[in-house]
Scaffold this motif. Structure first.
Motif, short mmCIF file in Angstrom:
data_model
loop_
_atom_site.label_atom_id
_atom_site.label_comp_id
_atom_site.label_asym_id
_atom_site.label_seq_id
_atom_site.Cartn_x
_atom_site.Cartn_y
_atom_site.Cartn_z
N VAL A 312 -61.73 -24.35 58.48
CA VAL A 312 -62.18 -25.64 59.00
C VAL A 312 -61.49 -25.94 60.34
O VAL A 312 -60.26 -25.97 60.42
N ARG A 313 -62.31 -26.10 61.35
CA ARG A 313 -61.78 -26.50 62.67
C ARG A 313 -62.24 -27.91 63.02
O ARG A 313 -61.63 -28.59 63.80
N ARG A 314 -63.39 -28.27 62.42
CA ARG A 314 -63.92 -29.60 62.70
C ARG A 314 -64.34 -30.27 61.40
O ARG A 314 -65.01 -29.66 60.56
N LEU A 315 -63.98 -31.53 61.29
CA LEU A 315 -64.33 -32.31 60.11
C LEU A 315 -65.25 -33.45 60.54
O LEU A 315 -65.00 -34.09 61.57
N ASP A 336 -54.62 -30.75 61.74
CA ASP A 336 -54.79 -30.51 63.17
C ASP A 336 -56.21 -30.06 63.53
O ASP A 336 -56.40 -29.14 64.31
N VAL A 337 -57.20 -30.73 62.94
CA VAL A 337 -58.59 -30.38 63.22
C VAL A 337 -59.24 -31.49 64.06
O VAL A 337 -58.73 -32.61 64.10
N GLU A 338 -60.34 -31.16 64.69
CA GLU A 338 -61.11 -32.20 65.38
C GLU A 338 -61.83 -33.03 64.32
O GLU A 338 -62.32 -32.47 63.33
N VAL A 339 -61.91 -34.33 64.53
CA VAL A 339 -62.61 -35.17 63.55
C VAL A 339 -63.64 -36.03 64.27
O VAL A 339 -63.35 -36.68 65.28
N ARG A 340 -64.86 -36.00 63.74
CA ARG A 340 -65.94 -36.83 64.28
C ARG A 340 -66.30 -37.86 63.22
O ARG A 340 -66.64 -37.50 62.08
N MET A 341 -66.18 -39.14 63.59
CA MET A 341 -66.48 -40.20 62.61
C MET A 341 -67.80 -40.87 62.90
O MET A 341 -68.10 -41.15 64.07
N LYS A 342 -68.54 -41.16 61.84
CA LYS A 342 -69.81 -41.86 62.03
C LYS A 342 -69.87 -43.12 61.18
O LYS A 342 -69.36 -43.13 60.06
N THR A 371 -44.44 -37.91 71.59
CA THR A 371 -45.46 -38.63 72.36
C THR A 371 -46.55 -37.66 72.77
O THR A 371 -47.74 -37.98 72.73
N TYR A 372 -46.15 -36.46 73.14
CA TYR A 372 -47.13 -35.45 73.53
C TYR A 372 -48.08 -35.15 72.36
O TYR A 372 -49.30 -35.15 72.52
N GLU A 373 -47.50 -34.92 71.18
CA GLU A 373 -48.33 -34.60 70.02
C GLU A 373 -49.23 -35.77 69.64
O GLU A 373 -50.37 -35.59 69.23
N PHE A 374 -48.71 -36.99 69.80
CA PHE A 374 -49.52 -38.17 69.52
C PHE A 374 -50.75 -38.19 70.43
O PHE A 374 -51.88 -38.38 69.99
N THR A 375 -50.52 -37.94 71.70
CA THR A 375 -51.62 -37.98 72.67
C THR A 375 -52.60 -36.85 72.39
O THR A 375 -53.82 -37.06 72.37
N ARG A 376 -52.06 -35.67 72.13
CA ARG A 376 -52.94 -34.52 71.88
C ARG A 376 -53.77 -34.75 70.61
O ARG A 376 -54.99 -34.57 70.60
N LYS A 377 -53.13 -35.21 69.56
CA LYS A 377 -53.86 -35.39 68.31
C LYS A 377 -54.87 -36.55 68.41
O LYS A 377 -55.96 -36.47 67.86
N SER A 378 -54.49 -37.62 69.10
CA SER A 378 -55.43 -38.75 69.25
C SER A 378 -56.72 -38.27 69.90
O SER A 378 -57.81 -38.75 69.58
N ALA A 379 -56.57 -37.31 70.84
CA ALA A 379 -57.75 -36.82 71.56
C ALA A 379 -58.65 -35.97 70.66
O ALA A 379 -59.78 -35.65 71.03
N LEU A 380 -58.17 -35.61 69.47
CA LEU A 380 -59.03 -34.85 68.54
C LEU A 380 -59.99 -35.76 67.79
O LEU A 380 -60.91 -35.30 67.13
#
Ligand code: 3H9
Length: 711
Positions: A312-315, A336-342, A371-380
């Protein structure tokens, strides 16, 4: 085959610890002997001026003493001897005339940290996998190889109590701050740094001891100040454990002896306490839980090799409410996956995205995320008002309103919008999955994933396949749940699954007790005294009375009168009480905090609160309702084995860990005694206490859920 490899760099001997054919390094008896013999040789080896000890494993330094060996212990004397042997081994390191430096990368726990404490210098990698701790109290034990004595001497009393009493671990940075390690460096230069320190020490350099501050030193050398700390620590332990866990209290005693009467007496007290604790039922239960949880890390819920997991890379998440956002945030955080919410409209999606980001932000605030990980993960995290961007996901989890028709409709829409190989999961707490999957075009990819609320905090996930779900889909969901940080049990597709099934009669019984006028606080305290973290009434307030009402109806419909809810919830709902969420429940709330029980429920019910209550009777009714249901659900195959049922109850509803779960408790009570008790309860309170046939059978045959002599 040896667990140790030796290499020399000038006058420094580098010892690499790498137990063959084991995922982690453990200090078993055999390893201890080998280590002692090796140290003896190196001390006599003239060209060797200093020693560096490191791990040959990828991500663990040393996971501690070998817990498997504790299970074999048969007497206090044997366990005391094990501890003495551990202490003597560590003493040899402490007394070494040649400096020994440990290079720590990965988990350095229990006996592993005790070994590091006995060495002269500690360097740790700054990697997040590097954790240093003494988790023994979580196994019902205390650090028994000198750690209860050495830690307070190294880092001071208060910091040591903090680690030992809670059995907690610290990351490298914090370890450096409190003086647990001498240096923290990137993994790439760990060995070189350790060698350099060893060479310096061999030349007579004395490592500066990190300061503890004037207050710390004064405190540690002042018996009156120490008494105050011990008294406070004892009160905190008793408040947290309710007196059910003897290990932290024994640890306090040992540390006190050590500081008041010296290390020799301290070590004697440590070995004696370790030996006695190792023989307690509490420790046995906690050790069983450790092995059950590690076994579940490898159990994909299908016969081994029968399913191919999708990576799983995207949820995709449908529904951006409290549960949907919790799932999204936790998935980004841990898997650490991308998440798309609907959701139906973008305003709701925006709220959900904010709530998911808040989960990450809370971690950053607690310094668990940079802070870096927060920013990176938020962008997922991203959102949509339609199904755009869903096609690339490997798994979708639907977390909409708990209503069969709504869930069916969402599933149908989802099926129409996404490729046929995507795994489709529905997050529900009670509705059978086959009812949701009915009419699906590809039912083989549909299953349930029951997350507990709040998702980021609760450790359990129930994965629920239907009779049509493919092995590939099951393995994908189980492994993904694990990547999200959950302990996963695969359970049968029956109403309430496992956790809510056994919870249902327990919560109902709490309602019946209220109807009889038993005060709220008496019911809740009866169960917290028994070992639950919260009582059933407070739990109802937390879960929400609307959710409780819905679940109660599903269970009543499925199991008939036996699981008919008490009228209490309907009465509360009639008075617009939802629990904590609207600040109106069985308890009063002020600014989101529970203040006290709201006795007006008795006016609503038209009953007079009872004066004298027999608490043992209250406990009996509640607990036997749950135990009987557990037996019944087990006999129907709702979980595959008692291990899963017990772990589900402990991690899902906080069943007291020291009791080992409902099935271990049934074994401890004995089937015949349980049947006798249930018969008395049935005579007094009606057929909801009718004995599960499987228990009658066990009482006849002397059956148990677990073998009598171990796991
Ligand atoms: C102690 O040290 C007492 C002393 O004070 C004094 C004595 C005198 N023993 O968790 P994983 C096994 S008490 C035996 O999946 P991860 C585990 O069962 C000890 N076995 O890996 C599993 O076996 P299998 C204090 C152990 O990477 C395999 O290793 N220490 C031990 O997710 C892989 O484990 C602890 O309480 C052990 N000590 O996590 C630490 N440790 O493959 C316990 C692991 O057959 N361990 N195994 O299923 C852990 O917390 C995690 O295993 C660790 C790695 C973080 C190290």
């Amino acid at each position: 085959m040896s667990a140790f490899a030796l290499e020399r760099r000038g006058g420094v001997a580098i010892v690499s610890f790498d137990t063959p054919n084991e995922p982690v390094n453990k200090i078993s008896k055999a390893v201890g002997w080998e280590l002692e013999e090796l140290l003896g040789r190196l001390i006599l080896d003239e060209p060797v001026k200093a020693i560096v000890l490191r791990s040959g494993k990828r991500d663990t330094f040393i996971a501690g003493a070998d817990i498997e060996e504790f299970v074999q212990l048969r007497s206090v004397e044997e366990a005391v001897r094990l501890s003495r042997d551990g202490q003597l081994l560590m003493q040899k390191f402490a007394d070494s005339p040649k400096p020994i430096v440990v290079a720590i990368h990965g988990a350095c726990l229990g006996g592993g940290l005790e070994l590091a404490l006995a060495c002269q210098y500690r360097v740790a990698s700054d990697h997040p996998k590097t954790q240093l701790g003494l988790p023994e109290t979580q196994l019902g034990l205390l650090p028994g190889a000198g750690g209860s004595n050495r830690l307070p001497r190294l880092i001071g009393l208060r910091a040591a109590l903090d680690i030992i009493l809670a059995g907690k671990s610290e990351r490298a940075k914090k370890a450096l701050k409190i003086g647990l390690v001498d240096e923290v460096v990137p993994e790439a230069i760990l060995l070189e740094t350790a060698i350099a320190a060893a060479e310096r020490l061999a030349r007579g350099w004395r490592a500066p001891r990190p300061g503890r501050g004037v207050a710390g030193v004064l405190l540690d050398h002042n018996p009156i100040g120490r008494t105050v700390v011990f008294r406070k620590a004892e009160a905190t332990v008793l408040q947290k454990t309710g007196g059910h866990y003897p290990a932290p209290l024994r640890a306090l005693e040992v540390i006190r002896t050590s500081l008041d009467r010296g290390m020799k007496r301290g070590l004697e007290a440590e070995a004696q306490a370790f030996g006695e604790l190792a023989m307690t039922d509490v420790s046995r239960r906690l050790v069983e839980i450790f092995f059950a949880t590690t076994a579940l890390k490898k159990d994909d819920g299908v016969p081994s090799g029968s399913g191919r997991p999708r990576v799983v890379r995207r949820l995709a998440v449908i529904g951006s409410g409290f549960m949907g956002a919790g799932i999204a945030g936790t998935a980004v955080l841990n898997a650490d996956v991308e998440v798309r919410m609907k959701d139906a409209d973008l305003a709701r999606v925006g709220k959900g995205l904010k709530a998911a980001t808040d989960i990450l932000r809370a971690r950053m605030r607690r310094r668990r995320l940079t802070t870096y990980e927060f920013t990176r993960k938020s962008a997922l995290l991203s959102g949509t008002g339609d199904f755009s961007g869903f096609a690339g996901a490997e798994i979708a989890i639907e977390a909409v309103f708990e209503e069969l028709s709504v869930k069916r409709q969402v599933m149908a829409e989802l099926e129409a919008a996404v490729p046929t190989d995507m795994v489709l999961a529905t997050n529900t707490s009670t509705i059978p999955i086959h009812d949701i999957a009915v009419g699906a075009r590809h039912p083989e990819r549909i299953l349930g994933m029951h997350f507990f609320s709040p998702v980021e905090k609760m450790p359990l996930l129930e994965v629920i396949p239907t009779s049509m779900t493919s092995a590939d889909a099951i393995v994908t969901a189980v492994q993904f749940g694990r990547a999200m940080g959950k302990t996963v049990i695969v359970v049968g597709d029956a109403p309430g699954f496992w956790v809510n099934r056994i919870l249902s009669p327990y919560l109902n019984e709490a309602g019946f007790l209220l109807e009889e006028g038993v005060p709220i606080e008496v019911i809740d305290k009866a169960m917290t005294d028994w070992g639950f973290p919260v009582g059933p009434i407070a739990l109802l307030d937390e879960v929400g009375l609307d959710v409780g009402e819905k679940a109660g109806k599903v269970m009543h419909q499925a199991f008939g009168d036996r699981l008919a809810p008490s009228k209490v919830i309907a009465v509360m709902r009639g008075d617009d009480r939802l629990g904590r969420k609207n600040g109106r429940g069985f308890y009063f709330y002020k600014d989101g905090h529970k203040t006290g029980p709201d006795g007006s429920i008795f006016q609503l019910l038209g009953v007079r609160p009872a004066g004298e209550v027999d608490v043992a009777r209250v406990q009996e009714r509640l607990i036997y309702a749950m135990l009987n249901e557990s037996a019944m659900a087990m006999s129907e195959g709702v979980v595959r084995q008692p291990r899963d049922g017990d772990i589900g109850a402990i991690f899902g509803i906080g069943f007291p860990p020291f009791r080992g779960g409902p099935l271990r408790t049934l074994d401890a009570f004995g089937a015949a005694e349980t049947v006798a008790k249930l018969e008395r309860l049935e005579a007094a309170h009606g057929h909801r206490f009718r004995v599960a046939p499987v228990l009658e059978e066990m009482a006849r045959t002397g059956g148990r859920w677990y073998p009598a002599d171990g796991r």
